[in-house]
Design a protein around this motif. Structure first.
Motif, PDB file in Angstrom:
ATOM      1  N   LYS A  57       0.829  -1.206   0.000  1.00 43.90           N
ATOM      2  CA  LYS A  57       0.000   0.000   0.000  1.00 43.90           C
ATOM      3  C   LYS A  57       0.866   1.260   0.000  1.00 43.90           C
ATOM      4  O   LYS A  57       0.591   2.219  -0.733  1.00 43.90           O
ATOM      5  N   ARG A  60       2.438   1.792  -3.477  1.00 41.28           N
ATOM      6  CA  ARG A  60       1.464   2.335  -4.423  1.00 41.28           C
ATOM      7  C   ARG A  60       1.258   3.823  -4.194  1.00 41.28           C
ATOM      8  O   ARG A  60       1.219   4.609  -5.143  1.00 41.28           O
ATOM      9  N   THR A  63       4.332   5.788  -5.325  1.00 43.51           N
ATOM     10  CA  THR A  63       4.409   5.802  -6.783  1.00 43.51           C
ATOM     11  C   THR A  63       3.445   6.822  -7.371  1.00 43.51           C
ATOM     12  O   THR A  63       3.804   7.595  -8.260  1.00 43.51           O
TER      13      THR A  63
END
Length: 110
Positions: A57, A60, A63
């Motif tokens: 998590k 992500r 990113t």
């Protein structure tokens, strides 16, 4: 050594628990440039989850934050400084080789 005795031997490795890369108070956001820039390589690539020691998590979220910062031009998409240095060095070597060939031809009389 017998199998039964081998099972109970402890590993000699000492495990040191590493501190998490993101503190609980840190907010993963495209505006937090100090945090985001720690997770980008020198070439401008996003570092992998294994290197960053992130959960899925967190990776992500980081990113997405990096991509948003790139789109808003807060971060460059790639860092050209190293590529520029390499291109200069290759240009020097090619000119050196050409000059060397020309000097051989001059000695021969072509």
């Amino acid at each position: 050594m017998e199998k039964s005795k081998r099972l109970f031997l402890k590993s000699k490795r000492s495990f040191r628990r590493r501190l998490p890369p993101i503190q609980s108070g840190d907010r993963i956001d495209y505006k937090n440039m100090g945090l985001i820039s720690r997770f980008i390589s020198e070439q401008g690539k996003i570092l992998s989850r294994r290197v960053n020691r992130f959960t899925l998590k967190q990776q992500r979220l980081i990113t997405i934050a990096i991509k948003q910062a790139r789109i808003l031009s807060s971060l460059p998409f790639l860092n050209n400084e190293k590529q520029f240095e390499k291109s200069e060095s290759t240009a020097r070597t090619t000119t050196f080789k050409k000059n060397r060939k020309n000097s051989k031809r001059n000695k021969i009389g072509i």
